[in-house]
Design a protein around this motif. Structure first.
Motif, mmCIF file in Angstrom:
data_model
loop_
_atom_site.group_PDB
_atom_site.id
_atom_site.type_symbol
_atom_site.label_atom_id
_atom_site.label_comp_id
_atom_site.label_asym_id
_atom_site.label_seq_id
_atom_site.Cartn_x
_atom_site.Cartn_y
_atom_site.Cartn_z
ATOM 1 N N ALA A 112 47.106 -11.305 35.547
ATOM 2 C CA ALA A 112 47.732 -11.049 34.247
ATOM 3 C C ALA A 112 47.304 -9.686 33.709
ATOM 4 N N PHE A 113 46.044 -9.327 33.891
ATOM 5 C CA PHE A 113 45.556 -8.040 33.394
ATOM 6 C C PHE A 113 46.266 -6.901 34.110
ATOM 7 N N VAL A 114 46.463 -7.047 35.426
ATOM 8 C CA VAL A 114 47.101 -5.986 36.204
ATOM 9 C C VAL A 114 48.604 -5.937 35.919
ATOM 10 N N CYS A 115 49.262 -7.106 36.012
ATOM 11 C CA CYS A 115 50.715 -7.141 35.821
ATOM 12 C C CYS A 115 51.106 -6.845 34.378
ATOM 13 N N GLY A 116 50.209 -7.133 33.436
ATOM 14 C CA GLY A 116 50.546 -6.961 32.027
ATOM 15 C C GLY A 116 50.484 -5.530 31.539
ATOM 16 N N LEU A 127 57.224 -14.153 33.437
ATOM 17 C CA LEU A 127 57.105 -13.848 34.850
ATOM 18 C C LEU A 127 55.982 -14.643 35.512
ATOM 19 N N LEU A 128 54.874 -14.820 34.806
ATOM 20 C CA LEU A 128 53.680 -15.400 35.424
ATOM 21 C C LEU A 128 53.488 -16.880 35.157
ATOM 22 N N VAL A 129 54.143 -17.429 34.134
ATOM 23 C CA VAL A 129 53.891 -18.829 33.809
ATOM 24 C C VAL A 129 54.259 -19.792 34.944
ATOM 25 N N PRO A 130 55.281 -19.518 35.776
ATOM 26 C CA PRO A 130 55.520 -20.436 36.898
ATOM 27 C C PRO A 130 54.329 -20.523 37.850
ATOM 28 N N ILE A 131 53.630 -19.394 38.032
ATOM 29 C CA ILE A 131 52.456 -19.399 38.906
ATOM 30 C C ILE A 131 51.336 -20.217 38.278
ATOM 31 N N ALA A 132 51.155 -20.072 36.973
ATOM 32 C CA ALA A 132 50.125 -20.858 36.279
ATOM 33 C C ALA A 132 50.418 -22.350 36.384
ATOM 34 N N PHE A 133 51.671 -22.737 36.182
ATOM 35 C CA PHE A 133 52.053 -24.145 36.309
ATOM 36 C C PHE A 133 51.796 -24.660 37.725
ATOM 37 N N THR A 134 52.150 -23.856 38.721
ATOM 38 C CA THR A 134 52.024 -24.298 40.113
ATOM 39 C C THR A 134 50.562 -24.464 40.514
ATOM 40 N N ILE A 135 49.718 -23.509 40.129
ATOM 41 C CA ILE A 135 48.296 -23.622 40.455
ATOM 42 C C ILE A 135 47.676 -24.827 39.750
ATOM 43 N N ALA A 136 48.037 -25.042 38.483
ATOM 44 C CA ALA A 136 47.509 -26.204 37.746
ATOM 45 C C ALA A 136 47.909 -27.504 38.427
ATOM 46 N N VAL A 151 47.312 -15.832 29.517
ATOM 47 C CA VAL A 151 47.759 -15.224 28.261
ATOM 48 C C VAL A 151 46.677 -14.326 27.671
ATOM 49 N N ALA A 152 45.414 -14.604 27.975
ATOM 50 C CA ALA A 152 44.340 -13.725 27.503
ATOM 51 C C ALA A 152 44.466 -12.343 28.144
ATOM 52 N N GLY A 153 44.674 -12.319 29.465
ATOM 53 C CA GLY A 153 44.840 -11.043 30.149
ATOM 54 C C GLY A 153 46.034 -10.267 29.639
ATOM 55 N N LEU A 154 47.150 -10.969 29.435
ATOM 56 C CA LEU A 154 48.364 -10.318 28.939
ATOM 57 C C LEU A 154 48.168 -9.793 27.524
ATOM 58 N N SER A 155 47.526 -10.576 26.669
ATOM 59 C CA SER A 155 47.366 -10.189 25.274
ATOM 60 C C SER A 155 46.435 -8.991 25.118
#
Length: 450
Positions: A112-116, A127-136, A151-155
């Motif tokens: 998230a830090f890099v992509c954001g 863009l990234l939430v599907p990956i978060a859902f899948t890993i969870a 969301v911390a990295g993005l924010s």
């Protein structure tokens, strides 16, 4: 409009926010209805002409949805193609292998830090939430354990690091150097993201009980793709990072080409967030669709059915934009400016404080940062403050504090993670406040060292 002289606008705004939270969280009234009613009530209390109220509210909704609706729709389609093709599964498996199952939250904050860096918060999120859902799902853990670090990295990068528009505008207002700002923002941002992301997620996730079934998560994770049929990691990552690359090109357009030239205009065009997402979504129809054996009917079905769960999200985000506009039109921001002028504070503290007050009042980190920079910059330049780059960071940190019901990001997090308003306040709002306070503390530390 000009409110009545001496009207206690800040008190009205505070009461409006309290009413929002109570009506939605305590009395379970539809959030869209509540936001609309409270916006109208605040405008009437502030003596805004009745004929102007709905025009202002509709303008706020329209301006917000004009960008967010397109971003959410295209990002959701791209996410759906990642999910149906098994691309999200492939990225999840690779990240888990590289970081280890116990460190999945570190993987999410890192990507998230890099992509954001070049992305608006909302673009990076969808863009990234599907990956978060899948890993969870793969690890059998709460979405908060992977979603909150994301969301911390993005924010953090959204609020602190150029080339985000608000940060770039603040760089110009404070006459700061872009290179130094990026360097200092990275020094401050990485530990801030770690504290507010993985560490906070580990603390809060076990204490928040979420529903067993999440309709939005289901469309990204409940697919029939076999492991043997998963697309390659490079193809999937290249597809999802294409909009990131295009937006970077757009941001560097004036360095890579002559301003005003055909090439320059083309780079700016493809670097627009909506155009970049549109290109990536079209590409995904091939790389993650046709090339994986799906026919055109299947791709049409995927890209259509994924939009239904996002309808409520976009509507609430739009309503938050309407409330934002009412708060501005009633003169709340002007009251904040006048209040801050009464205190004799250092430019660093003043930048953080004015941005924080603007953030709470308007809900927009971008509005808070740009407005605060415009207010504080003349004061800082007049006083000869020697570190304008730190003023950018302090103002950015203030602009992230206390996200609540007038912030579109609040509703994105709530709806995607299927939380109640109270749970969103306990997680997302606390996370944003942590980012603000920790980043400001590190900025003050840097100021002492320089």
């Amino acid at each position: 409009m000009t409110p009545a002289a001496g009207s206690p606008l800040l008190i009205y705004a505070a009461l409006a926010i309290i009413a929002l939270v109570l009506l939605i969280a305590r009395y379970r009234i539809n959030p869209f209805i509540v936001i609309t009613l409270v916006s109208i009530g605040l405008a009437l209390a502030a003596r805004m002409p009745a004929g102007d109220i709905m025009a202002a509210y509709e303008a706020g909704v329209g301006k917000t949805l004009g960008h967010i609706a397109l971003v959410v729709a295209l990002g959701t389609m791209l996410g759906k193609m990642m999910a149906e093709s098994g691309g999200a599964e492939r990225i999840a498996r690779t990240l888990i292998e590289r970081f280890g199952e116990k460190n999945a939250h570190w993987a999410m904050v890192s990507i998230a830090f890099v992509c954001g860096l070049p992305l608006f918060f909302e673009v990076g999120f969808v863009l990234l939430v599907p990956i978060a859902f899948t890993i969870a799902r793969r690890l059998g853990v709460s979405i908060l354990l992977t979603g909150l670090p994301m969301v911390a990295g993005l924010s953090v990068v959204h609020g602190l690091v150029p080339p985000h528009p608000a940060a770039m505008l603040a760089v110009g207002e404070y006459a700061a150097q872009v290179g130094k700002t990026v360097f200092y923002a990275t020094l401050v941002g990485i530990p801030t993201a770690v504290i507010a992301g993985p560490l906070f997620a580990r603390l809060v996730a076990p204490r928040i009980r979420l529903p067993a079934h999440n309709a939005v998560a289901a469309q990204f994770t409940e697919t029939g793709t076999r492991v043997a049929d998963l697309p390659g990691f490079g193809v999937t990552l290249g597809t999802v990072l294409l909009p990131v690359g295009l937006m970077l090109l757009g941001g560097w357009a004036d360095l890579l080409s002559t301003p005003g030239s055909a090439a320059n205009q083309l780079l700016h065009f493809v670097g627009n967030s909506v155009i970049a997402l549109l290109i990536a979504t079209l590409l995904s129809f091939w790389t993650l669709g046709l090339a994986r054996g799906f026919n055109r009917n299947a791709i049409l079905r995927f890209s259509t059915e994924c939009l239904a769960p996002t309808a409520a999200i976009t509507l609430l985000v739009g309503a938050g934009g309407g409330l934002n506009r009412i708060l501005i039109e009633t003169g709340v921001t002007r009251e904040i400016v006048e209040l801050s002028a009464r205190f004799d504070l250092s430019p660093l503290i003043l930048g953080w404080l004015v941005a924080a007050l603007m953030r709470v009042a308007t809900g927009s980190a971008t509005v808070a940062m740009t407005t605060a920079a415009g207010i504080v910059a003349p004061i800082a330049l007049a006083s000869g403050y020697p570190h304008p780059e730190l003023l950018v960071l302090a103002t950015g940190a203030g602009s992230l504090i206390l996200s609540h019901v007038n912030d579109g990001g609040f509703w994105l997090i709530k709806e995607y993670f299927d939380m109640t308003v109270v749970q969103t306040l306990q997680t997302w709002t606390v996370l944003e406040t942590l980012i603000s306070l920790v980043a400001f503390a590190f900025t003050l530390g840097l100021a002492r060292m320089l």
